[in-house]
Design an enzyme around this catalytic site. Structure first.
Site, PDB file in Angstrom:
ATOM      1  N   LYS A   1      43.862  43.935  37.410  1.00 43.76           N
ATOM      2  CA  LYS A   1      45.259  43.648  37.773  1.00 43.76           C
ATOM      3  C   LYS A   1      46.234  44.539  37.020  1.00 43.76           C
ATOM      4  CE  LYS A   1      44.394  38.991  39.174  1.00 43.76           C
ATOM      5  NZ  LYS A   1      45.008  37.921  39.878  1.00 43.76           N
TER       6      LYS A   1
ATOM      7  N   GLU B   1      54.142  37.719  33.402  1.00 44.52           N
ATOM      8  CA  GLU B   1      55.202  38.102  34.340  1.00 44.52           C
ATOM      9  C   GLU B   1      56.141  36.937  34.633  1.00 44.52           C
ATOM     10  OE1 GLU B   1      52.735  39.486  37.589  1.00 44.52           O
ATOM     11  OE2 GLU B   1      52.876  37.570  38.619  1.00 44.52           O
TER      12      GLU B   1
ATOM     13  N   ARG C   1      38.193  43.876  50.033  1.00 42.60           N
ATOM     14  CA  ARG C   1      37.043  43.263  50.721  1.00 42.60           C
ATOM     15  C   ARG C   1      37.566  42.402  51.861  1.00 42.60           C
ATOM     16  NH1 ARG C   1      38.395  38.178  49.177  1.00 42.60           N
ATOM     17  NH2 ARG C   1      39.206  37.968  47.072  1.00 42.60           N
TER      18      ARG C   1
HETATM   19  P1  ADP Z   1      44.100  35.308  41.758  1.00 44.52           P
HETATM   20  O1  ADP Z   1      43.564  36.697  41.709  1.00 44.52           O
HETATM   21  O2  ADP Z   1      43.579  34.440  40.670  1.00 44.52           O
HETATM   22  O3  ADP Z   1      44.010  34.693  43.117  1.00 44.52           O
HETATM   23  P2  ADP Z   1      46.883  36.016  42.237  1.00 44.52           P
HETATM   24  O4  ADP Z   1      47.642  36.982  41.418  1.00 44.52           O
HETATM   25  O5  ADP Z   1      46.419  36.474  43.580  1.00 44.52           O
HETATM   26  O6  ADP Z   1      45.661  35.459  41.402  1.00 44.52           O
HETATM   27  O7  ADP Z   1      47.763  34.720  42.420  1.00 44.52           O
HETATM   28  C1  ADP Z   1      47.258  33.522  42.981  1.00 44.52           C
HETATM   29  C2  ADP Z   1      48.399  32.561  43.257  1.00 44.52           C
HETATM   30  O8  ADP Z   1      49.138  32.316  42.055  1.00 44.52           O
HETATM   31  C3  ADP Z   1      49.441  33.082  44.226  1.00 44.52           C
HETATM   32  O9  ADP Z   1      49.066  32.855  45.548  1.00 44.52           O
HETATM   33  C4  ADP Z   1      50.644  32.256  43.830  1.00 44.52           C
HETATM   34  O10 ADP Z   1      50.551  30.947  44.328  1.00 44.52           O
HETATM   35  C5  ADP Z   1      50.508  32.170  42.327  1.00 44.52           C
HETATM   36  N1  ADP Z   1      51.276  33.236  41.635  1.00 44.52           N
HETATM   37  C6  ADP Z   1      50.814  34.432  41.201  1.00 44.52           C
HETATM   38  N2  ADP Z   1      51.799  35.137  40.592  1.00 44.52           N
HETATM   39  C7  ADP Z   1      52.903  34.377  40.658  1.00 44.52           C
HETATM   40  C8  ADP Z   1      54.257  34.538  40.183  1.00 44.52           C
HETATM   41  N3  ADP Z   1      54.642  35.615  39.526  1.00 44.52           N
HETATM   42  N4  ADP Z   1      55.124  33.522  40.423  1.00 44.52           N
HETATM   43  C9  ADP Z   1      54.747  32.403  41.068  1.00 44.52           C
HETATM   44  N5  ADP Z   1      53.497  32.194  41.512  1.00 44.52           N
HETATM   45  C10 ADP Z   1      52.575  33.148  41.314  1.00 44.52           C
END
Ligand code: ADP
Length: 492
Positions: free
Chosen positions: A118, A201, A293
């Site tokens: 990430k 963040e 993927r």
């Molecule tokens: P993972 O790889 O664990 O799935 P992600 O970065 O894709 O993590 O985030 C998964 C979920 O977390 C998102 O769909 C959202 O619901 C929440 N999320 C991630 N970043 C944020 C953020 N900056 N603010 C609010 N919710 C977030």
């Protein structure tokens, strides 16, 4: 002259079956690896060949690259489809396949490496001036990490660099808790991914999760297959997904889809991929991550575009150029996916284990049920609790939703507790019907999602009525209380 002659599926469960089906349609022989826990699965039955693999644990067997390579040599498979999870985003594995001259049905090792982390994905997007949430990275200067994070301002979200599936993420609302939450996120990152690197963040309140399906060939052409809305989540994990998003304006839709294409092109992406965004209340959107993927929720995109994503992945891996232009990819109707899990929503989503005594999928127009289960199979604790996915398509969102409700009601899955009834309750909520979604939707409506109590007397009456109304039901297996199936909308 096709390069791919025989495909090994380095996966299990519903996605293995889904891939085998497309291979059959393309007349390409399939080989499935399986651990003893899966010897009775639908995938092992449907594949042209199956090869048993071993490991310290069932999951360890599936994530051992040598198991896959040995099985390719043994079977003569010259290509690997990784599905999702397991080795699908492991760049070292993809490099190993390249050395063995086995085709990986997915992007290059280089892109997987860039997007799999990430922090490196985030740096790449910043470098190319794409929108990302204000954030700070610990390893830039570990001593000042907490201080730099405080400057962003609460609420904050601490994330593990190697995170996935919502693991290793912690929301911080009180700055006094920042230090302890950093430590907890680090140990979670270590425990789940063997990697304690963190970044932090701005946490966006009441956001929506919008992701864009990308398809790119090795000739440099890149298309989007529109977006999916995945805001119905529990603990950052998706529960219900749909396509298209119910509330994006046409302008927002084209902006977000075009941004995703530009990101993929900048990265030199090939094959199918997904760019995930977080959409804030004010309409601004930010890059979350790119999944290199096939996604669990890809069938909703297949329904609205009519494109078989696995077939496209295979064509691209074979070196063929994309056959369609962007203008030819139109949205047709609406699709909704419900993830059916072996868990008890009324007992804090406790995993449920047991044999599948009875399995009957709903039928009819616009219904797709993807599962790797068979009657008689035992569901244990070795793998993820997802049992299957029910996907429905309609000419509009309400038809897809009503169809999902009917299909869930008619789905019979007996022997263990599932979330089927919980999914029905979500689809019936007014806020869901209106498309007023955000990632804390399930928390906000938790009280309304509680089950309706049925007293013993009513239950007995229902069972008796169901039994007498449908005499044919009596002819099934004696050990299965069939009347339960007839009142499936109450409990499964
Ligand atoms: P993972 O790889 O664990 O799935 P992600 O970065 O894709 O993590 O985030 C998964 C979920 O977390 C998102 O769909 C959202 O619901 C929440 N999320 C991630 N970043 C944020 C953020 N900056 N603010 C609010 N919710 C977030």
């Amino acid at each position: 002259m096709a390069q791919i002659k025989k495909v090994l599926i380095a996966n299990r469960g519903e996605i293995a079956v889904r891939i085998i089906r497309t291979l059959k349609e393309m007349n390409i022989p399939s080989v499935l690896i399986y651990h003893a826990e899966d010897s009775f699965s639908q995938g092992a039955r449907e594949a042209d060949e199956s090869i048993e693999i071993f490991g310290e644990t069932p999951v360890a067997a599936y994530i051992d690259p040598q198991n896959i390579i040995n099985a390719c040599h043994k079977s003569g498979a010259n290509a690997v489809h990784p599905g999702y999870g397991f080795l699908s985003e492991n760049s070292a594995f993809v490099s190993q396949l390249e050395e063995e001259e086995i085709i990986f049905i997915g992007p290059t090792a280089k892109i997987i490496k860039l997007m799999g982390d990430k922090i490196s994905a985030r740096s790449f997007m910043i470098k190319h001036q794409f929108p990302i949430v204000p954030s700070v990275v610990e390893e830039d200067d570990p001593a000042s990490f907490a201080e730099r994070a405080r400057k962003i301002g609460v609420p904050l979200l601490i994330k593990a660099a190697a995170g996935g599936g919502g693991k290793g993420m912690r929301i911080v609302r009180d700055p006094a808790e920042l230090d302890s939450q950093i430590e907890q996120a680090r140990s979670e990152g270590q425990r789940y991914f063997g990697d304690g690197r963190l970044f932090c963040e701005r946490y966006i309140e009441r956001p929506r999760h919008i992701e864009v399906q990308i398809l790119a060939d090795q000739q440099g052409n890149c298309l989007h297959l529109w977006e999916r809305e995945c805001s119905i989540q529990r603990r950052f994990q998706k529960v219900i997904e749909e396509a298209p998003s119910p509330t994006l304006s046409d302008t927002q839709r084209s902006e977000i889809c075009q941004t995703a294409v530009q990101m993929a092109q900048k990265a030199g992406y090939s094959n199918a991929g997904t760019v995930e965004f977080i959409l804030a209340q004010d309409g601004s959107f930010y890059f979350l991550e790119m999944n290199t993927r096939l996604q669990v929720e890809h069938p909703v995109t297949e329904f609205i575009t009519g494109i078989d994503l696995v077939a496209e992945q295979i064509r691209v891996a074979n070196g063929e150029a994309l056959a369609k232009t962007q203008a030819e990819i139109q949205i047709n109707g609406h699709a909704i996916e419900c993830r059916i899990n072996a868990e008890d929503p009324d007992q804090n989503f406790m995993p449920s284990l047991g044999p599948i005594l009875k399995l009957r999928a709903a039928q009819g127009a616009g219904i797709r049920f993807d599962t790797g289960l068979r009657e008689g199979q035992k569901v244990g604790s070795a793998f993820d609790p997802m049992l299957g996915k029910l996907i429905t398509h309609g000419s509009n969102r309400d038809q897809a939703r009503r169809r999902a409700l009917r299909a869930l009601r008619e789905t019979v899955l007996m022997g263990l507790t599932t979330n089927i009834n919980f999914l029905q309750r979500i689809l019936e909520l007014d806020a869901f019907i209106e498309g007023d979604l955000h990632t804390h939707f399930l928390e906000e409506f938790s009280a309304q999602l509680e089950p309706n109590e049925i007293d013993e007397e009513t239950l007995k009456l229902l069972l008796a009525a169901a039994a007498s109304m449908d005499p044919q039901q009596q002819s099934g297996g004696a050990e299965i209380p069939e009347p339960y199936a007839s009142i499936g909308s109450w409990r499964n």
